[in-house]
Design a protein around this motif. Sequence first.
Motif, mmCIF file in Angstrom:
data_model
loop_
_atom_site.group_PDB
_atom_site.id
_atom_site.type_symbol
_atom_site.label_atom_id
_atom_site.label_comp_id
_atom_site.label_asym_id
_atom_site.label_seq_id
_atom_site.Cartn_x
_atom_site.Cartn_y
_atom_site.Cartn_z
ATOM 1 N N ARG A 64 12.677 116.188 -24.419
ATOM 2 C CA ARG A 64 13.004 114.963 -25.900
ATOM 3 C C ARG A 64 14.023 114.571 -25.236
ATOM 4 N N PRO A 65 14.927 113.630 -25.936
ATOM 5 C CA PRO A 65 16.002 112.922 -25.913
ATOM 6 C C PRO A 65 17.175 113.153 -26.479
ATOM 7 N N VAL A 66 18.689 113.701 -25.198
ATOM 8 C CA VAL A 66 20.011 114.411 -26.870
ATOM 9 C C VAL A 66 20.670 113.112 -26.041
ATOM 10 N N THR A 67 21.750 112.675 -26.811
ATOM 11 C CA THR A 67 22.821 112.128 -26.824
ATOM 12 C C THR A 67 24.061 112.913 -26.879
ATOM 13 N N LEU A 68 25.147 113.351 -26.149
ATOM 14 C CA LEU A 68 26.416 114.272 -26.014
ATOM 15 C C LEU A 68 27.453 113.204 -25.794
ATOM 16 N N ASN A 69 28.261 113.654 -26.366
ATOM 17 C CA ASN A 69 29.486 113.317 -26.016
ATOM 18 C C ASN A 69 29.333 112.102 -25.421
ATOM 19 N N GLY A 70 28.851 111.163 -26.439
ATOM 20 C CA GLY A 70 27.978 109.620 -26.005
ATOM 21 C C GLY A 70 27.157 109.207 -25.018
ATOM 22 N N THR A 71 26.950 110.263 -24.465
ATOM 23 C CA THR A 71 25.849 110.112 -22.986
ATOM 24 C C THR A 71 24.338 109.906 -23.093
ATOM 25 N N PRO A 72 24.114 109.006 -23.591
ATOM 26 C CA PRO A 72 21.704 109.184 -23.262
ATOM 27 C C PRO A 72 21.900 110.647 -22.833
ATOM 28 N N LEU A 73 21.362 111.558 -23.003
ATOM 29 C CA LEU A 73 20.445 112.696 -21.089
ATOM 30 C C LEU A 73 19.023 113.267 -22.423
ATOM 31 N N ASP B 162 34.557 119.710 -16.957
ATOM 32 C CA ASP B 162 34.226 119.798 -18.145
ATOM 33 C C ASP B 162 33.907 118.812 -18.832
ATOM 34 N N ALA B 163 33.062 118.218 -18.278
ATOM 35 C CA ALA B 163 32.382 116.627 -18.199
ATOM 36 C C ALA B 163 30.803 118.001 -19.310
ATOM 37 N N TYR B 164 30.455 118.816 -17.546
ATOM 38 C CA TYR B 164 28.995 119.506 -18.096
ATOM 39 C C TYR B 164 29.680 120.651 -18.821
ATOM 40 N N LEU B 165 30.706 121.344 -19.094
ATOM 41 C CA LEU B 165 30.945 122.344 -20.344
ATOM 42 C C LEU B 165 30.181 121.728 -21.360
ATOM 43 N N ALA B 166 31.052 120.149 -21.389
ATOM 44 C CA ALA B 166 31.535 120.017 -22.801
ATOM 45 C C ALA B 166 29.555 119.626 -23.232
ATOM 46 N N ASP B 167 29.120 119.002 -22.099
ATOM 47 C CA ASP B 167 27.676 118.773 -22.472
ATOM 48 C C ASP B 167 26.454 119.976 -22.937
ATOM 49 N N LEU C 272 12.092 128.923 -22.769
ATOM 50 C CA LEU C 272 12.689 128.182 -21.695
ATOM 51 C C LEU C 272 13.465 126.561 -22.634
ATOM 52 N N LEU C 273 14.051 126.513 -22.466
ATOM 53 C CA LEU C 273 15.038 125.049 -22.522
ATOM 54 C C LEU C 273 16.201 124.511 -22.223
ATOM 55 N N ALA C 274 15.960 123.843 -20.864
ATOM 56 C CA ALA C 274 16.050 123.474 -19.905
ATOM 57 C C ALA C 274 17.061 121.731 -20.079
ATOM 58 N N LEU C 275 18.367 121.353 -19.786
ATOM 59 C CA LEU C 275 19.453 120.397 -20.071
ATOM 60 C C LEU C 275 19.520 119.664 -18.756
ATOM 61 N N GLU C 276 18.803 118.341 -18.698
ATOM 62 C CA GLU C 276 18.775 117.537 -17.700
ATOM 63 C C GLU C 276 20.611 117.109 -17.507
ATOM 64 N N GLN C 277 20.737 117.588 -16.655
ATOM 65 C CA GLN C 277 22.627 117.362 -17.053
ATOM 66 C C GLN C 277 23.108 116.283 -16.362
ATOM 67 N N ARG C 278 24.221 115.025 -16.323
ATOM 68 C CA ARG C 278 24.824 114.011 -16.246
ATOM 69 C C ARG C 278 24.516 113.465 -15.183
ATOM 70 N N ALA C 279 24.527 112.410 -14.513
ATOM 71 C CA ALA C 279 24.301 111.892 -13.790
ATOM 72 C C ALA C 279 23.139 112.759 -12.545
ATOM 73 N N HIS C 280 22.317 113.460 -13.043
ATOM 74 C CA HIS C 280 20.698 113.746 -12.272
ATOM 75 C C HIS C 280 19.591 113.169 -13.043
ATOM 76 N N GLY C 281 18.612 113.517 -12.449
ATOM 77 C CA GLY C 281 17.267 112.939 -13.453
ATOM 78 C C GLY C 281 17.565 111.509 -12.958
ATOM 79 N N ARG C 282 16.807 110.596 -14.957
ATOM 80 C CA ARG C 282 17.080 109.871 -15.262
ATOM 81 C C ARG C 282 18.000 109.819 -16.218
ATOM 82 N N ALA D 54 16.033 118.956 -14.254
ATOM 83 C CA ALA D 54 15.236 120.131 -15.879
ATOM 84 C C ALA D 54 13.377 120.765 -15.684
ATOM 85 N N ARG D 55 12.898 119.814 -15.340
ATOM 86 C CA ARG D 55 11.679 120.408 -15.481
ATOM 87 C C ARG D 55 11.180 121.204 -13.443
#
Length: 273
Positions: A5-14, A72-77, A52-62, A36-37
């Motif tokens: 599922r898509p989610v936008t966090l702190n202005g970043t599409p993840l 701190d950016a990963y923490l905020a996400d 289990l809910l797995a966040l695909e973190q910034r700069a990773h995957g697609r 995440a997978r």
Amino acid sequence: MALTRPVTLNGTPLSYVDFGGPGAPLLALHGHFGRARGWAALAAALAPGHRLLALEQRAHGRAEPVADVRPDAYLADAAGFLDHLGLGPLPVLGHSMGGAVAYRLAARRPDLVTRLVVLDAPARNEPPVLDPRPWPRRAATLAELHRLLAERVGPVTGYFLENAVEHPDGWGLLFDADTLLRSQWALLGDWWPDWLGSACPALLLHGEESTVLPTAQAEEMAARRPHTELLSFPGLGHWLHDEEPAGVARAVGAFLTGRHGLTGRSGLAGRSG
């Protein structure tokens, strides 16, 4: 059924993977070069008791390219993700960089975290880092990419091949090498205040052959933080959940349900702090 599922966090599409089921939610955070997978085996092993809910973190995957890969950016996400879904407080699990995000989240947002599972993430992160710039950019087939990558990373190739996709000019990896190199350098340093900054029950899983978390530091982390159990796996390295998924799943499941007497891969009792 697992759904991305898509989610936008702190202005970043993840995005995130919801592995589904009726169980209590559990947040999982992958490490550098992860996806995440990549938590699919653990999600299956913990079902149906845990969703289990797995966040695909910034700069990773697609995820779209980003300049900010500071810790701190990963923490905020991670905090924003739980706030967005309204799921906290809940158990949080993370591997390597994701483990650092998890224990920093527990310290900075204790209202979101009930239990903490950290897979081979140090409280003090030292060089060297893994330099992916010499890795193959393209290969004619997936098998060829596997072979070329194995020459660089050894037997844990499967962890990195979660990033393998077919492009018009051949098979390659999704992540940007320069960005993940910067992200690793940004994580170096002393994170002891955050490791010691929470009071929830914690399980620290450690591969005794790890080149990232030395055994002496793992033992110190468990000794200095109250309500922390250390479980060390002989013969395993940094990617212990890929090397011994069944053993790691048993340990995590036992901890989440409050059972004791955890044992490592060779039947050795985990050390408690």
